[in-house]
Design an enzyme around this catalytic site. Structure first.
Site, PDB file in Angstrom:
ATOM      1  N   ASP A 160      -5.021   1.655  10.600  1.00 45.94           N
ATOM      2  CA  ASP A 160      -6.521   1.572  10.640  1.00 45.94           C
ATOM      3  C   ASP A 160      -6.941   1.044  11.940  1.00 45.94           C
ATOM      4  O   ASP A 160      -6.870   1.732  13.140  1.00 45.94           O
ATOM      5  CB  ASP A 160      -7.085   0.489   9.764  1.00 45.94           C
ATOM      6  CG  ASP A 160      -8.446   0.298   9.614  1.00 45.94           C
ATOM      7  OD1 ASP A 160      -9.191   0.449  10.332  1.00 45.94           O
ATOM      8  OD2 ASP A 160      -9.149   0.233   8.480  1.00 45.94           O
ATOM      9  N   LYS A 197      -7.085   6.472  10.833  1.00 44.56           N
ATOM     10  CA  LYS A 197      -8.534   6.389  11.234  1.00 44.56           C
ATOM     11  C   LYS A 197      -8.460   6.511  12.751  1.00 44.56           C
ATOM     12  O   LYS A 197      -8.543   5.289  13.533  1.00 44.56           O
ATOM     13  CB  LYS A 197      -9.189   4.970  10.632  1.00 44.56           C
ATOM     14  CG  LYS A 197      -9.315   4.932   9.057  1.00 44.56           C
ATOM     15  CD  LYS A 197      -9.963   3.744   8.902  1.00 44.56           C
ATOM     16  CE  LYS A 197     -10.136   3.352   7.232  1.00 44.56           C
ATOM     17  NZ  LYS A 197     -10.808   2.050   7.129  1.00 44.56           N
ATOM     18  N   ASP A 230      -5.594  -0.599  -1.957  1.00 46.99           N
ATOM     19  CA  ASP A 230      -6.615  -1.400  -2.692  1.00 46.99           C
ATOM     20  C   ASP A 230      -7.850  -1.903  -1.990  1.00 46.99           C
ATOM     21  O   ASP A 230      -7.991  -1.771  -0.786  1.00 46.99           O
ATOM     22  CB  ASP A 230      -5.737  -2.643  -3.012  1.00 46.99           C
ATOM     23  CG  ASP A 230      -5.643  -3.436  -1.938  1.00 46.99           C
ATOM     24  OD1 ASP A 230      -5.075  -3.052  -0.817  1.00 46.99           O
ATOM     25  OD2 ASP A 230      -5.971  -4.742  -1.950  1.00 46.99           O
ATOM     26  N   GLU A 289       3.748   4.189   6.056  1.00 47.35           N
ATOM     27  CA  GLU A 289       2.415   3.219   5.936  1.00 47.35           C
ATOM     28  C   GLU A 289       1.422   4.066   5.248  1.00 47.35           C
ATOM     29  O   GLU A 289       1.790   5.235   5.070  1.00 47.35           O
ATOM     30  CB  GLU A 289       1.758   2.931   7.265  1.00 47.35           C
ATOM     31  CG  GLU A 289       2.335   1.626   7.851  1.00 47.35           C
ATOM     32  CD  GLU A 289       1.305   0.524   6.686  1.00 47.35           C
ATOM     33  OE1 GLU A 289       1.007   0.702   5.547  1.00 47.35           O
ATOM     34  OE2 GLU A 289       0.810  -0.365   7.581  1.00 47.35           O
ATOM     35  N   PHE A 297     -14.012   2.709   4.445  1.00 50.72           N
ATOM     36  CA  PHE A 297     -13.012   2.078   3.433  1.00 50.72           C
ATOM     37  C   PHE A 297     -12.777   3.094   2.342  1.00 50.72           C
ATOM     38  O   PHE A 297     -13.304   3.141   1.507  1.00 50.72           O
ATOM     39  CB  PHE A 297     -13.365   0.644   3.250  1.00 50.72           C
ATOM     40  CG  PHE A 297     -12.509  -0.250   2.856  1.00 50.72           C
ATOM     41  CD1 PHE A 297     -11.565  -1.040   3.688  1.00 50.72           C
ATOM     42  CD2 PHE A 297     -11.960  -0.316   1.618  1.00 50.72           C
ATOM     43  CE1 PHE A 297     -10.509  -1.842   3.327  1.00 50.72           C
ATOM     44  CE2 PHE A 297     -10.965  -1.133   1.161  1.00 50.72           C
ATOM     45  CZ  PHE A 297     -10.206  -1.878   2.100  1.00 50.72           C
ATOM     46  N   VAL A 298     -11.124   3.226   2.148  1.00 48.14           N
ATOM     47  CA  VAL A 298     -10.591   3.966   1.180  1.00 48.14           C
ATOM     48  C   VAL A 298      -9.880   3.254   0.343  1.00 48.14           C
ATOM     49  O   VAL A 298      -9.125   2.216   0.733  1.00 48.14           O
ATOM     50  CB  VAL A 298     -10.334   5.323   1.644  1.00 48.14           C
ATOM     51  CG1 VAL A 298     -11.109   6.262   2.530  1.00 48.14           C
ATOM     52  CG2 VAL A 298      -9.078   5.035   2.457  1.00 48.14           C
ATOM     53  N   GLY A 305       0.763  -1.338   0.158  1.00 49.07           N
ATOM     54  CA  GLY A 305      -0.030   0.110  -0.005  1.00 49.07           C
ATOM     55  C   GLY A 305       1.059   1.310   0.000  1.00 49.07           C
ATOM     56  O   GLY A 305       0.353   2.393  -0.581  1.00 49.07           O
ATOM     57  N   ARG A 310      -5.565   0.601  -6.907  1.00 44.89           N
ATOM     58  CA  ARG A 310      -4.115   1.176  -6.173  1.00 44.89           C
ATOM     59  C   ARG A 310      -3.666   2.168  -7.083  1.00 44.89           C
ATOM     60  O   ARG A 310      -3.123   3.159  -6.563  1.00 44.89           O
ATOM     61  CB  ARG A 310      -3.023   0.125  -6.060  1.00 44.89           C
ATOM     62  CG  ARG A 310      -3.260  -0.792  -5.103  1.00 44.89           C
ATOM     63  CD  ARG A 310      -1.925  -1.624  -4.990  1.00 44.89           C
ATOM     64  NE  ARG A 310      -2.219  -3.166  -4.284  1.00 44.89           N
ATOM     65  CZ  ARG A 310      -2.294  -3.256  -2.814  1.00 44.89           C
ATOM     66  NH1 ARG A 310      -2.193  -1.997  -2.174  1.00 44.89           N
ATOM     67  NH2 ARG A 310      -2.535  -4.283  -2.398  1.00 44.89           N
TER      68      ARG A 310
HETATM   69  P1  IMP Z   1      -4.442  -2.140  10.318  1.00 47.07           P
HETATM   70  O1  IMP Z   1      -3.471  -3.171  10.804  1.00 47.07           O
HETATM   71  O2  IMP Z   1      -5.788  -2.337  10.730  1.00 47.07           O
HETATM   72  O3  IMP Z   1      -4.071  -0.924  11.034  1.00 47.07           O
HETATM   73  O4  IMP Z   1      -4.622  -1.990   8.961  1.00 47.07           O
HETATM   74  C1  IMP Z   1      -3.213  -2.011   8.291  1.00 47.07           C
HETATM   75  C2  IMP Z   1      -3.467  -2.367   6.756  1.00 47.07           C
HETATM   76  O5  IMP Z   1      -4.531  -2.632   6.253  1.00 47.07           O
HETATM   77  C3  IMP Z   1      -3.027  -1.112   6.099  1.00 47.07           C
HETATM   78  O6  IMP Z   1      -1.588  -1.016   5.851  1.00 47.07           O
HETATM   79  C4  IMP Z   1      -3.727  -1.039   4.579  1.00 47.07           C
HETATM   80  O7  IMP Z   1      -2.846  -1.868   3.802  1.00 47.07           O
HETATM   81  C5  IMP Z   1      -5.031  -1.991   4.996  1.00 47.07           C
HETATM   82  N1  IMP Z   1      -6.127  -1.187   5.259  1.00 47.07           N
HETATM   83  C6  IMP Z   1      -6.816  -0.679   6.459  1.00 47.07           C
HETATM   84  N2  IMP Z   1      -7.709   0.024   6.040  1.00 47.07           N
HETATM   85  C7  IMP Z   1      -7.820   0.298   4.958  1.00 47.07           C
HETATM   86  C8  IMP Z   1      -8.735   1.007   4.005  1.00 47.07           C
HETATM   87  O8  IMP Z   1      -9.500   1.725   4.431  1.00 47.07           O
HETATM   88  N3  IMP Z   1      -8.656   0.821   2.749  1.00 47.07           N
HETATM   89  C9  IMP Z   1      -7.341  -0.195   2.173  1.00 47.07           C
HETATM   90  N4  IMP Z   1      -6.531  -0.665   2.942  1.00 47.07           N
HETATM   91  C10 IMP Z   1      -6.824  -0.553   4.440  1.00 47.07           C
HETATM   92 MG    MG Z   2      -0.404  -1.381   4.294  1.00 47.35          MG
END
Ligand code: IMP
Ligand code: MG
Length: 172
Positions: free
Chosen positions: A102, A130, A158, A98, A151-152, A43, A164
């Protein structure tokens, strides 16, 4: 899974302007230093490549790859290492790059992993945050935009590996 058409949320021009601001901060904070920017694949590749071109100090770049989401929108709660780092972290100034923080699960995993290797300093840059849903007990140092719990996609992010290539941030 059929999804609606992505709706624009942050324009390319706004992202560019914000990245310049973050880079200026980093240029100031790391004068006389040679940080290693570590991008989290896949990402962060667009954010990192735009950020790095606004960086005026000497720096190095490395990547690693994690997986937790598969093709779902909700985290499975498990983080796997798919590609390891190549660089020596010990004694270096590390900046993790990053696309989005999220749940905070990935960043917590990454932070623990890097801190174990005794860097001289450790900071986090993320394009999106977020804040409402993130559970972390540490700060994020360079944040592009705080966004609500939507969700973006686009600009490197992606859904099931698609979108992407969109040059702005879109809501699905
Ligand atoms: P986390 O571990 O939940 O903080 O999420 C980390 C990874 O999930 C990010 O590096 C993204 O690759 C993916 N991700 C989380 N939220 C989104 C979103 O809204 N859109 C797309 N990818 C996301
Ligand atoms: Mg990521």
């Amino acid at each position: 899974m059929e999804k609606g058409k992505p709706q624009i949320y942050i324009k390319h021009s706004d992202i560019k302007r914000r990245i310049k601001e973050l880079a200026n901060q980093i240029n100031n904070d790391y004068k006389e230093k040679i940080p290693i920017f570590i991008g989290v694949l896949n990402g962060s590749f667009i954010f990192l490549s735009d950020l790095i071109r606004e960086i005026k100090i000497n720096c190095e770049i490395d990547f690693f790859k994690l997986s937790s989401y598969g093709d779902r929108k909700i985290s499975t709660g498990q983080v796997k290492m798919l590609k390891e780092l190549n660089c020596e972290v010990k004694g270096r100034d590390i900046i993790i790059v990053e696309d989005i923080v999220d749940s905070g699960l990935s960043m917590t995993f990454i932070r623990d992993l890097i801190l174990k290797q005794k860097p001289s300093s450790f900071k986090i840059a993320t394009l999106l945050y977020k804040k409402e849903v993130t559970k972390i007990n540490f700060g994020l140092d360079y944040v592009g935009f705080e966004i609500p719990n939507k969700f973006v996609v686009g600009y490197g992010l992606d859904f099931a590996q698609k979108y992407r290539n969109l040059n702005g941030i879109y809501v699905l």
